[in-house]
Design a protein around this motif. Structure first.
Motif, PDB file in Angstrom:
ATOM      1  N   GLY A 170     -24.404-158.726  -7.312  1.00 26.65           N
ATOM      2  CA  GLY A 170     -25.223-158.774  -8.517  1.00 26.65           C
ATOM      3  C   GLY A 170     -24.382-158.650  -9.767  1.00 26.65           C
ATOM      4  N   PRO A 171     -25.008-158.839 -10.910  1.00 29.60           N
ATOM      5  CA  PRO A 171     -24.286-158.682 -12.160  1.00 29.60           C
ATOM      6  C   PRO A 171     -23.900-157.223 -12.380  1.00 29.60           C
ATOM      7  CG  PRO A 171     -26.639-158.943 -12.563  1.00 29.60           C
ATOM      8  CD  PRO A 171     -26.405-159.173 -11.091  1.00 29.60           C
ATOM      9  N   ALA A 172     -22.857-157.016 -13.158  1.00 34.27           N
ATOM     10  CA  ALA A 172     -22.446-155.650 -13.476  1.00 34.27           C
ATOM     11  C   ALA A 172     -23.595-154.944 -14.197  1.00 34.27           C
ATOM     12  CB  ALA A 172     -21.205-155.674 -14.358  1.00 34.27           C
ATOM     13  N   ILE A 173     -23.763-153.681 -13.903  1.00 32.21           N
ATOM     14  CA  ILE A 173     -24.847-152.912 -14.513  1.00 32.21           C
ATOM     15  C   ILE A 173     -24.319-152.259 -15.778  1.00 32.21           C
ATOM     16  CG2 ILE A 173     -26.414-150.977 -14.214  1.00 32.21           C
ATOM     17  CD1 ILE A 173     -26.401-151.616 -11.217  1.00 32.21           C
ATOM     18  N   ALA A 174     -24.983-152.524 -16.876  1.00 30.66           N
ATOM     19  CA  ALA A 174     -24.598-151.930 -18.157  1.00 30.66           C
ATOM     20  C   ALA A 174     -25.265-150.572 -18.293  1.00 30.66           C
ATOM     21  CB  ALA A 174     -25.013-152.845 -19.301  1.00 30.66           C
ATOM     22  N   GLU A 175     -24.544-149.637 -18.917  1.00 30.70           N
ATOM     23  CA  GLU A 175     -25.086-148.310 -19.163  1.00 30.70           C
ATOM     24  C   GLU A 175     -24.921-147.992 -20.638  1.00 30.70           C
ATOM     25  OE1 GLU A 175     -24.804-143.756 -17.442  1.00 30.70           O
ATOM     26  OE2 GLU A 175     -23.492-145.291 -16.619  1.00 30.70           O
ATOM     27  N   THR A 176     -25.988-147.484 -21.249  1.00 25.71           N
ATOM     28  CA  THR A 176     -25.963-147.133 -22.664  1.00 25.71           C
ATOM     29  C   THR A 176     -25.858-145.622 -22.804  1.00 25.71           C
ATOM     30  OG1 THR A 176     -27.248-149.084 -23.254  1.00 25.71           O
ATOM     31  CG2 THR A 176     -27.209-147.287 -24.849  1.00 25.71           C
ATOM     32  N   PHE A 177     -24.949-145.204 -23.683  1.00 25.83           N
ATOM     33  CA  PHE A 177     -24.706-143.787 -23.940  1.00 25.83           C
ATOM     34  C   PHE A 177     -25.058-143.456 -25.377  1.00 25.83           C
ATOM     35  CE2 PHE A 177     -21.890-145.093 -20.587  1.00 25.83           C
ATOM     36  CZ  PHE A 177     -21.905-144.030 -19.700  1.00 25.83           C
ATOM     37  N   ASP A 178     -25.671-142.301 -25.579  1.00 22.74           N
ATOM     38  CA  ASP A 178     -25.902-141.780 -26.926  1.00 22.74           C
ATOM     39  C   ASP A 178     -24.532-141.400 -27.482  1.00 22.74           C
ATOM     40  OD1 ASP A 178     -26.524-140.325 -29.209  1.00 22.74           O
ATOM     41  OD2 ASP A 178     -27.986-139.041 -28.223  1.00 22.74           O
ATOM     42  N   ALA A 179     -24.184-141.933 -28.647  1.00 22.01           N
ATOM     43  CA  ALA A 179     -22.855-141.691 -29.213  1.00 22.01           C
ATOM     44  C   ALA A 179     -22.797-140.461 -30.102  1.00 22.01           C
ATOM     45  CB  ALA A 179     -22.388-142.923 -29.995  1.00 22.01           C
ATOM     46  N   THR A 180     -23.856-139.674 -30.148  1.00 24.11           N
ATOM     47  CA  THR A 180     -23.845-138.485 -30.986  1.00 24.11           C
ATOM     48  C   THR A 180     -22.727-137.551 -30.540  1.00 24.11           C
ATOM     49  OG1 THR A 180     -26.217-138.651 -31.346  1.00 24.11           O
ATOM     50  CG2 THR A 180     -25.198-136.514 -31.774  1.00 24.11           C
ATOM     51  N   HIS A 204     -19.668-139.181 -20.915  1.00 28.87           N
ATOM     52  CA  HIS A 204     -19.627-140.193 -21.976  1.00 28.87           C
ATOM     53  C   HIS A 204     -18.286-140.922 -21.921  1.00 28.87           C
ATOM     54  CE1 HIS A 204     -19.502-141.890 -26.026  1.00 28.87           C
ATOM     55  NE2 HIS A 204     -20.810-141.656 -26.091  1.00 28.87           N
ATOM     56  N   PRO A 205     -18.247-142.235 -22.164  1.00 24.41           N
ATOM     57  CA  PRO A 205     -16.986-142.972 -22.053  1.00 24.41           C
ATOM     58  C   PRO A 205     -15.910-142.543 -23.066  1.00 24.41           C
ATOM     59  CG  PRO A 205     -18.727-144.408 -22.878  1.00 24.41           C
ATOM     60  CD  PRO A 205     -19.374-143.126 -22.464  1.00 24.41           C
ATOM     61  N   LEU A 206     -16.282-141.822 -24.126  1.00 28.37           N
ATOM     62  CA  LEU A 206     -15.275-141.307 -25.063  1.00 28.37           C
ATOM     63  C   LEU A 206     -14.852-139.872 -24.746  1.00 28.37           C
ATOM     64  CD1 LEU A 206     -16.406-142.704 -28.540  1.00 28.37           C
ATOM     65  CD2 LEU A 206     -14.423-143.388 -27.166  1.00 28.37           C
ATOM     66  N   GLY A 229     -14.547-150.156 -48.101  1.00 29.38           N
ATOM     67  CA  GLY A 229     -13.325-150.174 -47.306  1.00 29.38           C
ATOM     68  C   GLY A 229     -13.635-150.418 -45.855  1.00 29.38           C
ATOM     69  N   THR A 230     -12.596-150.718 -45.103  1.00 33.23           N
ATOM     70  CA  THR A 230     -12.765-150.989 -43.685  1.00 33.23           C
ATOM     71  C   THR A 230     -11.474-150.685 -42.941  1.00 33.23           C
ATOM     72  OG1 THR A 230     -13.579-152.605 -42.073  1.00 33.23           O
ATOM     73  CG2 THR A 230     -12.143-153.439 -43.830  1.00 33.23           C
ATOM     74  N   GLY A 231     -11.600-150.564 -41.648  1.00 36.36           N
ATOM     75  CA  GLY A 231     -10.432-150.302 -40.816  1.00 36.36           C
ATOM     76  C   GLY A 231     -10.784-150.381 -39.349  1.00 36.36           C
ATOM     77  N   ASN A 232      -9.824-150.029 -38.523  1.00 33.79           N
ATOM     78  CA  ASN A 232      -9.971-150.095 -37.070  1.00 33.79           C
ATOM     79  C   ASN A 232      -9.499-148.806 -36.422  1.00 33.79           C
ATOM     80  OD1 ASN A 232     -10.748-153.011 -36.619  1.00 33.79           O
ATOM     81  ND2 ASN A 232      -8.944-153.221 -37.899  1.00 33.79           N
ATOM     82  N   CYS A 233      -9.991-148.579 -35.227  1.00 31.53           N
ATOM     83  CA  CYS A 233      -9.582-147.429 -34.422  1.00 31.53           C
ATOM     84  C   CYS A 233      -9.191-147.939 -33.043  1.00 31.53           C
ATOM     85  CB  CYS A 233     -10.727-146.442 -34.250  1.00 31.53           C
ATOM     86  SG  CYS A 233     -11.435-145.831 -35.783  1.00 31.53           S
ATOM     87  N   VAL A 234      -8.156-147.344 -32.469  1.00 34.06           N
ATOM     88  CA  VAL A 234      -7.757-147.631 -31.099  1.00 34.06           C
ATOM     89  C   VAL A 234      -7.695-146.296 -30.372  1.00 34.06           C
ATOM     90  CG1 VAL A 234      -6.002-148.606 -29.591  1.00 34.06           C
ATOM     91  CG2 VAL A 234      -6.419-149.643 -31.834  1.00 34.06           C
ATOM     92  N   PHE A 235      -8.554-146.149 -29.357  1.00 32.14           N
ATOM     93  CA  PHE A 235      -8.630-144.908 -28.607  1.00 32.14           C
ATOM     94  C   PHE A 235      -8.158-145.124 -27.174  1.00 32.14           C
ATOM     95  CE2 PHE A 235     -12.146-144.447 -31.751  1.00 32.14           C
ATOM     96  CZ  PHE A 235     -11.574-143.419 -32.478  1.00 32.14           C
ATOM     97  N   ASP A 236      -7.379-144.189 -26.674  1.00 32.36           N
ATOM     98  CA  ASP A 236      -7.001-144.148 -25.269  1.00 32.36           C
ATOM     99  C   ASP A 236      -8.026-143.262 -24.573  1.00 32.36           C
ATOM    100  OD1 ASP A 236      -4.541-145.664 -25.403  1.00 32.36           O
ATOM    101  OD2 ASP A 236      -3.707-143.952 -26.492  1.00 32.36           O
ATOM    102  N   THR A 237      -8.735-143.824 -23.603  1.00 34.10           N
ATOM    103  CA  THR A 237      -9.786-143.068 -22.934  1.00 34.10           C
ATOM    104  C   THR A 237      -9.234-142.336 -21.710  1.00 34.10           C
ATOM    105  OG1 THR A 237     -10.461-144.876 -21.480  1.00 34.10           O
ATOM    106  CG2 THR A 237     -11.487-144.788 -23.678  1.00 34.10           C
ATOM    107  N   ALA A 238      -9.983-141.375 -21.223  1.00 26.85           N
ATOM    108  CA  ALA A 238      -9.571-140.599 -20.057  1.00 26.85           C
ATOM    109  C   ALA A 238      -9.427-141.485 -18.820  1.00 26.85           C
ATOM    110  CB  ALA A 238     -10.562-139.474 -19.795  1.00 26.85           C
TER     111      ALA A 238
END
Length: 161
Positions: A20-30, A66-68, A88-97
């Motif tokens: 089947g297709p990959a299952i997406a999961e939504t996380f509250d980012a609070t 949470h993925p973060l 203004g604007t910018g970017n972030c690059v995070f290394d996850t666990a």
């Protein structure tokens, strides 16, 4: 058809039909991200400045699983403050666990009553599960001018597959 080829074809067809297709999961980012900023302010005139922004995240306080959770990394960009206007604007690059990279884009929209930089963020991709991730929300990042330590309070949601 040879038995081996027939068995291999049957196995391949079965896997293709039932995978089947990959299952997406939504996380509250609070949550809250903490770290140190190394911003450089270029004063133009009274109430007018350009800020070269870099914040180095030590950790995120988010819900377990949470993925973060356990992520760290750097955000960078530029902010223009001109009177009451902020952009203004910018970017972030995070290394996850999990060893993946998560990329976010931020847009500054204002300064809060407490002096925090406020704005919006969106997921911009990354590696592994983050490659097709989506989501976004708002942020409020407050820095202690003496210690350069910051707390970035985020809201919103993140969906990963």
């Amino acid at each position: 058809m040879h038995k081996f080829l027939k068995a291999t074809a049957t196995t391949a067809l079965t896997l293709g039909l039932f995978a089947g297709p990959a299952i997406a999961e939504t996380f509250d980012a609070t949550g809250k991200g903490t770290g140190t900023n190394v911003n450089q302010v270029y004063g133009i005139s009274d109430g007018h400045a350009v800020i070269k922004s870099q914040t180095d995240y030590d950790s995120f306080e988010v819900a377990a699983g949470h993925p973060l959770e356990g992520a760290s990394g750097t955000c960078f960009g530029a902010v223009l403050v001109n009177g009451a206007g902020v952009s203004g604007t910018g970017n972030c690059v995070f290394d996850t666990a999990s060893g993946e990279k998560a990329v976010m884009t931020w847009t500054a929209t204002g300064i809060g009553a407490d002096g925090a930089l406020t704005g919006d963020w969106t997921v911009s991709g990354g590696s592994g599960n983050w490659a097709s991730a989506t989501g976004g929300g708002s942020f409020s990042s407050l820095t202690d001018p003496d210690t350069k330590k910051f707390v970035n309070t985020i809201t919103g949601s993140i969906t990963v597959e």
